[in-house]
Motif scaffolding. Structure first.
Motif, PDB file in Angstrom:
ATOM      1  N   TYR A 183       0.837  -1.205   0.000  1.00 53.46           N
ATOM      2  CA  TYR A 183       0.000   0.000   0.000  1.00 53.46           C
ATOM      3  C   TYR A 183       0.871   1.252   0.000  1.00 53.46           C
ATOM      4  N   LYS A 184       1.877   1.266   0.858  1.00 55.14           N
ATOM      5  CA  LYS A 184       2.749   2.436   0.987  1.00 55.14           C
ATOM      6  C   LYS A 184       3.505   2.693  -0.312  1.00 55.14           C
ATOM      7  N   PHE A 228       4.150   5.734  -5.492  1.00 50.16           N
ATOM      8  CA  PHE A 228       4.187   5.724  -6.956  1.00 50.16           C
ATOM      9  C   PHE A 228       3.165   6.698  -7.573  1.00 50.16           C
ATOM     10  N   GLY A 229       2.212   7.163  -6.769  1.00 48.41           N
ATOM     11  CA  GLY A 229       1.234   8.120  -7.285  1.00 48.41           C
ATOM     12  C   GLY A 229      -0.176   7.606  -7.356  1.00 48.41           C
ATOM     13  N   ALA A 230      -0.445   6.420  -6.797  1.00 45.81           N
ATOM     14  CA  ALA A 230      -1.793   5.851  -6.834  1.00 45.81           C
ATOM     15  C   ALA A 230      -2.587   6.248  -5.594  1.00 45.81           C
ATOM     16  N   ASP A 231      -3.888   6.435  -5.781  1.00 45.91           N
ATOM     17  CA  ASP A 231      -4.795   6.761  -4.679  1.00 45.91           C
ATOM     18  C   ASP A 231      -5.662   5.573  -4.276  1.00 45.91           C
ATOM     19  N   ALA A 232      -5.809   4.610  -5.186  1.00 44.89           N
ATOM     20  CA  ALA A 232      -6.617   3.420  -4.907  1.00 44.89           C
ATOM     21  C   ALA A 232      -6.032   2.252  -5.675  1.00 44.89           C
ATOM     22  N   VAL A 233      -6.254   1.045  -5.154  1.00 41.90           N
ATOM     23  CA  VAL A 233      -5.704  -0.149  -5.788  1.00 41.90           C
ATOM     24  C   VAL A 233      -6.774  -1.227  -5.878  1.00 41.90           C
ATOM     25  N   GLY A 234      -6.767  -1.949  -7.003  1.00 39.24           N
ATOM     26  CA  GLY A 234      -7.709  -3.045  -7.199  1.00 39.24           C
ATOM     27  C   GLY A 234      -7.132  -4.064  -8.170  1.00 39.24           C
ATOM     28  N   MET A 235      -7.990  -4.998  -8.604  1.00 38.87           N
ATOM     29  CA  MET A 235      -7.523  -6.132  -9.407  1.00 38.87           C
ATOM     30  C   MET A 235      -8.218  -6.225 -10.754  1.00 38.87           C
ATOM     31  N   VAL A 250      -4.164   2.935   4.390  1.00 36.16           N
ATOM     32  CA  VAL A 250      -3.454   4.109   4.909  1.00 36.16           C
ATOM     33  C   VAL A 250      -2.759   3.719   6.210  1.00 36.16           C
ATOM     34  N   GLU A 251      -1.513   4.095   6.334  1.00 34.69           N
ATOM     35  CA  GLU A 251      -0.746   3.734   7.530  1.00 34.69           C
ATOM     36  C   GLU A 251      -1.483   4.175   8.793  1.00 34.69           C
TER      37      GLU A 251
END
Length: 269
Positions: free
Chosen positions: A195-196, A201-208, A235-236
């Protein structure tokens, strides 16, 4: 593959008289939006020649034709993922078929983990751009005749659609956030370190999902609008154990708001 795409498109043309210009892809836990559509025809994926079959809970697996916002639409109630064992040609097969059917606009949705510290669970994130971390590219191999060998990707998500969504959200008092979506292979959820890294890298959300579909749609000249529903936080200090069921539940709660934006956008196109 081209022959299979044309065969599938022809089968669909023979089974419905509807010729919509807008298509919607409903992601994990987002199938309830189909209830907002006045359904005219619905075809289970297993009945459609050459179509893959979704194996993921929360994806019912139907191709729907109906009306939303007073306009004809097509909707995929359930998508296909690389982590299910499909290759990228299979994952994006429905998008190729949509092109053959005359689709000009594509709305994509997904459930995603938020990495922006300003995000909250249940936020609707308008996708402004993406980062492709998939291990296989959907345009790998011989070039399809729908677009150039090296397509430009500077506006993968249509700017006019984004402006329209912003205006609708403001009119209706719907909270939206905006950001970059990063696509990974899955099926594991991310570690705190991942996540960190993705946020750095500039991403706000992650998915598949989503990114392969968007690339192919863009290659076909189809205009794209995308929404991520933030179903958990990477988020940490806010990272907790997450399950697929919890993602579905969080997505389900905010579906009516996404449906309102989609409906109004379809009406105005």
């Amino acid at each position: 593959m081209l022959q299979q795409i044309k065969e599938t498109a022809e089968w669909i043309k023979q089974h419905t008289a509807m010729r919509p210009l807008t298509a919607i892809v409903l992601g994990t836990g987002l199938g309830r939006l189909a209830q907002e559509i006045e359904i005219v025809e619905a075809f289970p994926y297993q009945d459609i020649p050459n179509f893959p079959v979704s194996t993921v809970e929360g994806h019912s697996g139907k191709l729907i034709f109906g009306r939303l916002g007073g306009k004809d639409v097509m909707a995929l109630q359930g998508r296909f993922h690389f982590y299910e064992g499909y290759n990228m040609k299979q994952v994006t097969f429905p998008i190729r078929v949509m092109y053959e059917l005359g689709i000009q606009n594509l709305f994509v949705s997904n459930a995603a983990g938020g990495m922006n510290p300003d995000f909250e669970i249940g936020d609707l994130m308008l996708i402004t751009d993406h980062i492709n971390f998939m291990p296989e590219h959907p345009l790998h191999g011989p070039n399809f005749p729908t677009g150039p060998r090296f397509p430009d990707m500077h506006e993968a998500y249509d700017h006019q659609f984004l402006d329209m969504a912003r205006a609708i959200a403001k009119e209706k008092g719907i909270r939206t956030v905006e950001g970059v979506y990063l696509a990974t292979q899955g099926p594991t959820f991310e570690t705190p370190a991942e996540y960190k890294m993705y946020h750095i890298f500039g991403a706000d959300a992650v998915g598949m999902s989503t990114v392969p579909e968007v690339i192919v749609a863009h290659h076909c000249g189809i205009r794209v609008f995308g929404v991520s529903i933030i179903t958990d936080l990477g988020v940490e200090g806010k990272i907790v154990e997450v399950s697929h069921e919890e993602v579905q539940k969080a997505a389900d709660a905010v579906q009516p708001l996404m449906a309102e934006i989609f409906r109004e956008m379809v009406k105005r196109i």
